[in-house]
Design a protein around this motif. Structure first.
Motif, PDB file in Angstrom:
ATOM      1  N   SER A 418      36.559 -68.319  15.836  1.00  0.00           N
ATOM      2  CA  SER A 418      36.961 -68.777  14.513  1.00  0.00           C
ATOM      3  C   SER A 418      36.618 -67.766  13.434  1.00  0.00           C
ATOM      4  CB  SER A 418      36.302 -70.115  14.188  1.00  0.00           C
ATOM      5  OG  SER A 418      34.891 -70.006  14.302  1.00  0.00           O
ATOM      6  N   ARG A 419      35.823 -66.765  13.768  1.00  0.00           N
ATOM      7  CA  ARG A 419      35.514 -65.688  12.829  1.00  0.00           C
ATOM      8  C   ARG A 419      36.253 -64.398  13.171  1.00  0.00           C
ATOM      9  NH1 ARG A 419      34.913 -68.912   9.940  1.00  0.00           N
ATOM     10  NH2 ARG A 419      33.050 -69.838   9.052  1.00  0.00           N
ATOM     11  N   GLY A 420      37.219 -64.499  14.067  1.00  0.00           N
ATOM     12  CA  GLY A 420      38.016 -63.337  14.422  1.00  0.00           C
ATOM     13  C   GLY A 420      37.590 -62.651  15.681  1.00  0.00           C
ATOM     14  N   GLY A 421      36.591 -63.230  16.384  1.00  0.00           N
ATOM     15  CA  GLY A 421      36.103 -62.619  17.609  1.00  0.00           C
ATOM     16  C   GLY A 421      37.126 -62.671  18.730  1.00  0.00           C
ATOM     17  N   SER A 422      36.804 -62.015  19.825  1.00  0.00           N
ATOM     18  CA  SER A 422      37.669 -61.992  21.003  1.00  0.00           C
ATOM     19  C   SER A 422      36.838 -62.406  22.213  1.00  0.00           C
ATOM     20  CB  SER A 422      38.267 -60.607  21.218  1.00  0.00           C
ATOM     21  OG  SER A 422      37.245 -59.625  21.319  1.00  0.00           O
TER      22      SER A 422
END
Length: 919
Positions: A418-422
């Protein structure tokens, strides 16, 4: 204006969610009168085809009736009609908007030249009708001047659905409008995966609140799901997972490795806690989620203070804990079993020496797998996120700086998607001890579905050896990282959740019996519900009187359509459903269910003809056949072997076939005997012995004798004998034993309490009153035969007769003819609203029918209001008479019968006995 002068015009629209007249699958329907376009197939429309294919090149791939790419283009070039084009454009627009669909059909409406039903499948229900409207607008815009101008577009959907829809004339704008509407109503990736997994397992479902609350299953077998939270996810478990300090204490108490930490409420306390813990620390809100306010690997007091203020914005209490070394892993535990593991990486970009950080982030966000929030499998990195700006600041960078080629720039301290992680799939690599720790952590908190966050230098080795441990345990874990990891194999994590909710052998459906036909539906439904109740089940019943749950009416009104059926299927106490499926509901919305266990068609008689395109008995039979066509493969189709039109339905009926017939014994039809000899099912009435027998799989059972069923009035009410046969067959299909069916029917009477409006008898006024909802010619004829068999020795038969005003004139006159045949004195009346006919017209037609049958005018009377007609009949009653009332408002008329007080004149026998009309 002739059709050659009229513009095209939208006549109707419908949205089918279940099986319907045109298909077994959900579809949208637009009925279009082509008007002048009827004379202009596509091969006569100049450059229409080339303009259309330029507008929507994907139409070249449509196979149409040829089943191969280019098939639709061949139809366009050979000449096809405008409605057919609209069908394909509606499908293509939805496909371009991200909901690929391909099934459609366009059919001319029999007997109405130039009128077509356009049908097409839909992917997102809320956007289905908009797709049809936009398709019409686009196609209309390509027509030559003089042929364009489709009227009635607002009948399909209004501007409220998609603001400005009436101005859309380009394919791009149409797709954008559809995409926007679909996105507003689309399920998130996790919920969609769960819904898809349920559908693959045949679990019926319904979206309950327009968001992520899903009802799975029917009636008493239903379960609820909101994202990955199930209805069995305990409140205490969720609260424990949300309180990170208490959760860690519970885990530490059972030996799970966790990070030591302290709860603080001020920046000074945070610094002090960091000093006591020593080394690197992490600061996080005590009860937030999705990585909000989390800072890790902090060493300087100033960093701890900044981190505290970032965390306190999300929670009043903040936890400072020792930083665990290792990579961030999410371990998904379902029902106490590890089903997937992902290594999560914080978002980062790699410099190229030319691009700014902002430009690198924009390139990262351009990945089609990334979207806003949780709409896609990955989330875009927000350039204005304060945590992102703080992370850059710690690296001595800003959004305007240009990192050197190969320089890795970390964009966020948290690795949450949700914070742009993968995510990288590690399911097959996790060490058994690490999996056991995660499993015990989920069980310790009591979570049926849990996301266990574990820091581990190497997930392939035990954290007890390498260091690391459980950071937190999450309720409602997202599934995106497992469903579509950035690297590694995708995992079906939705399937195990659905399997946990519905283990092997557990049924998500309650049995459904669907009953249709012209006459007898309500009585058969009530008989079946009564039998189920005697067996100890809680039935849900729908009919024209209301919705009944376990014998209690929970909704009053005509409940013979799909909305009422859905009400029953939603009720958590219902263990079996008995649905009356009337013509109107099937035409309007289709059925409320995808399939039923038992489908029953009682008969097809003249009624409702001339309405909604139903002109003939064959039309009516096609509609009612939808019920048996929807019977499950292992279900039972119950058909009347004495009705020619139901006999024809056998070839399309689903499941096994069960005939019922009043011609049993020596009179049994040959095709029924052959069916029985082959092991088929049948319920037969032998008039010679009064036996009702059930035949199936080579065996024969005596159910009971017809005269033993109170509703048959000792066998004299032949139509209720026939209804009992159908009820026996339906109950057999639901698994009730023959002897239990018989014993249950022996306690079913035609009382107002058990079967209101159907052959109810009142004997309290010195004369007998029969109340029966005989509202069509065949129903009145059957009632007339019964009352003639019950004719008083010295009295008259007085009848109140009417028929809904929307019936054809021939049916209305037929009611008058039948009344004249069976009743000595007749009071005609109007129905409460006359359904479009002026006051007095129904009575006039009824009178014409009676007089045409040779009825003496002195036997006839008429009232406009129902209550006046009831009063006239009751006032005319004398000892020895039989008063027959056929009401519209059943309950009101029954109350009027009970409240009636005979006058003194009514105590004397009638001095003048009219001759019976029949002879």
């Amino acid at each position: 204006m002739t059709s050659s002068d009229r513009p095209a015009r939208v006549l109707e629209r419908a949205l089918y969610r279940g099986p319907h007249l045109y298909s077994a699958t959900p579809m949208a329907r637009i009925q279009l009168d082509l008007g002048r376009l009827e004379n202009w197939p596509t091969d006569r429309l100049g450059d229409f085809t080339s303009l259309l294919l330029t507008l929507l090149p994907g139409l070249r791939n449509h196979g149409c009736c040829y089943g191969e790419p280019g098939g639709f283009v061949r139809r366009l070039e050979a000449g096809t009609w405008f409605g057919h084009v609209v069908e394909h454009v509606a499908l293509e627009l939805q496909t371009l908007a991200g909901a690929p669909v391909s099934r459609g059909k366009t059919r001319s409406v029999r007997g109405r030249p130039g009128v077509y039903d356009i049908l097409y499948a839909y992917g997102v229900e809320e956007a289905a009708l908009l797709a049809g409207r936009l398709a019409l607008q686009l196609c209309d815009g390509l027509l030559p001047i003089g042929l364009s101008g489709v009227e009635g577009l607002d009948r399909i959907c209004s501007d409220d659905t998609a603001p400005g829809v009436e101005k859309i004339r380009s394919a791009e704008a149409a797709v954008e409008a559809l995409t926007g509407l679909m996105r507003r109503h689309a399920l998130g990736p996790s919920t969609k995966a769960l819904v898809d997994a349920a559908r693959r397992r045949g679990v019926p479902l319904e979206r309950m609140n327009g968001q992520s609350l899903i009802r799975l299953g029917w009636g008493a077998r239903q379960r609820m799901l909101r994202a990955s939270v199930t209805d069995r996810t305990g409140l205490i478990a969720v609260e424990l997972a949300g309180d990170k300090a208490q959760a860690k204490a519970l885990l530490a108490a059972i030996g799970c490795p966790v990070a030591e930490g302290e709860i603080v409420s001020s920046a000074e306390a945070a610094k002090a806690a960091a000093r006591r813990l020593g080394g690197l620390v992490a600061v996080k809100p005590l009860d937030a989620n999705h990585g909000r306010g989390v800072s890790t690997a902090l060493s300087e007091p100033e960093e701890v203070v900044r981190a505290f203020y970032g965390a306190v914005a999300h929670s009043r209490r903040v936890i400072v804990e020792r930083h665990l070394e290792g990579r961030d892993h999410r371990i998904l535990v379902v029902g106490g079993r590890v089903v997937a593991v992902s290594e999560r990486q914080p978002p980062f970009v790699v410099g190229d020496g030319l691009s700014t950080v902002a430009e690198l982030v924009e390139a990262l966000n351009s990945d089609p797998r990334r979207g806003d929030g949780h709409e896609k499998f990955m989330t875009r990195v927000r350039l204005d996120d304060q945590a992102v700006l703080a992370s850059l600041l710690r690296q001595g960078l800003s959004m305007r700086d240009r990192p050197a080629a190969g320089q890795k720039v970390r964009l966020h301290p948290a690795a949450n998607l949700s914070r742009g992680g993968s995510a990288i799939d590690r399911t097959d690599e996790i060490h058994p001890e690490n999996a056991a720790i995660a499993r015990r952590a989920a069980l310790a908190l009591g979570l049926d579905v849990a996301g266990v966050d574990m820091l581990a230098p190497d997930i392939r080795r035990s954290v007890r050896e390498t260091g690391g441990g459980v950071v937190e345990v999450n309720a409602a874990p997202g599934l995106r990282m497992h469903l579509a990891p950035s690297e590694g194999a995708p995992r079906d994590v939705a399937g195990p959740i659905i399997d946990m909710m519905f283990p092997p052998g557990a049924r998500a459906r309650v049995p459904i019996a669907a009953v249709t036909g012209t006459n007898g539906k309500s009585t058969v439904g009530r008989m079946v519900a009564h039998v189920l109740t005697v067996q100890g089940l809680t039935p849900g019943l729908t009919n024209t009187s209301g919705v009944y749950i376990g014998g209690e009416r929970v909704w009053k009104g005509d409940a013979s359509g799909p909305r009422s059926a859905r009400m029953v299927l939603r009720d958590p106490t219902v263990e079996a459903a008995v649905m009356e499926c009337a013509r109107g509901g099937i035409l309007r919305e289709g059925l409320a269910f995808d399939r039923c266990d038992v489908g029953c068609v009682l008969n097809v008689q003249p009624d409702h003809l001339g309405l909604k395109g139903v002109e003939t008995l064959e039309d009516l039979a096609r509609i009612k056949s939808v019920v048996v066509e929807s019977v499950a493969r292992r279900g039972l189709s119950v058909l009347n072997a004495d009705d020619p039109l139901t006999i024809r339905m056998a070839r399309h009926a689903g499941g096994r076939l069960c005939w019922f017939s009043m011609r049993g014994g020596a009179e049994t039809p040959g095709f029924v005997l052959k069916h029985i000899a082959e092991g088929g099912a049948a319920v037969l009435y032998d008039a010679a012995t009064d036996d009702i027998e059930l035949h199936d799989r080579g065996g024969t059972d005596l159910v009971c004798r017809a005269a033993e069923i109170p509703a048959t009035l000792e066998g004299r009410a032949a139509f209720n004998v026939a209804n009992a046969l159908a009820a026996v067959a339906v109950c057999h299909g639901l698994g009730v034993k023959a002897d239990r069916i018989g014993s249950s029917l022996r306690s079913f009477a035609s009382s107002f309490e058990q079967n209101p409006g159907r052959l109810n008898v009142h004997d309290g006024h010195g004369f007998r009153v029969i109340l029966d909802y005989a509202h069509n010619p065949e129903g009145l004829r059957a009632l007339g035969r019964l009352v003639q068999a019950m004719r008083p020795a010295t009295g008259r038969i007085i009848g109140m007769v009417s028929i809904p005003g929307d019936r054809r004139e021939e049916e209305i006159r037929a009611m008058g003819e039948i009344a004249a045949e069976y009743f000595d004195s007749i009071v005609f009346r109007e129905t409460p609203d006359n359904r479009g006919r002026p006051v007095g017209e129904v009575n006039r037609l009824l009178r014409e029918g009676a007089l045409g049958a040779g009825c003496d005018p002195s036997r006839l009377d008429a009232c406009v209001r129902e209550e006046d007609a009831v009063d006239a009949c009751l006032q005319a009653g004398r000892p020895g008479d039989l008063v027959v009332l056929t009401p519209t408002r059943v309950e009101e008329v029954w109350a009027q019968i009970q409240a009636f007080r005979p006058s003194e004149a009514a105590d004397r026998p009638s001095e003048v006995l009219l001759e019976p009309a029949h002879g």
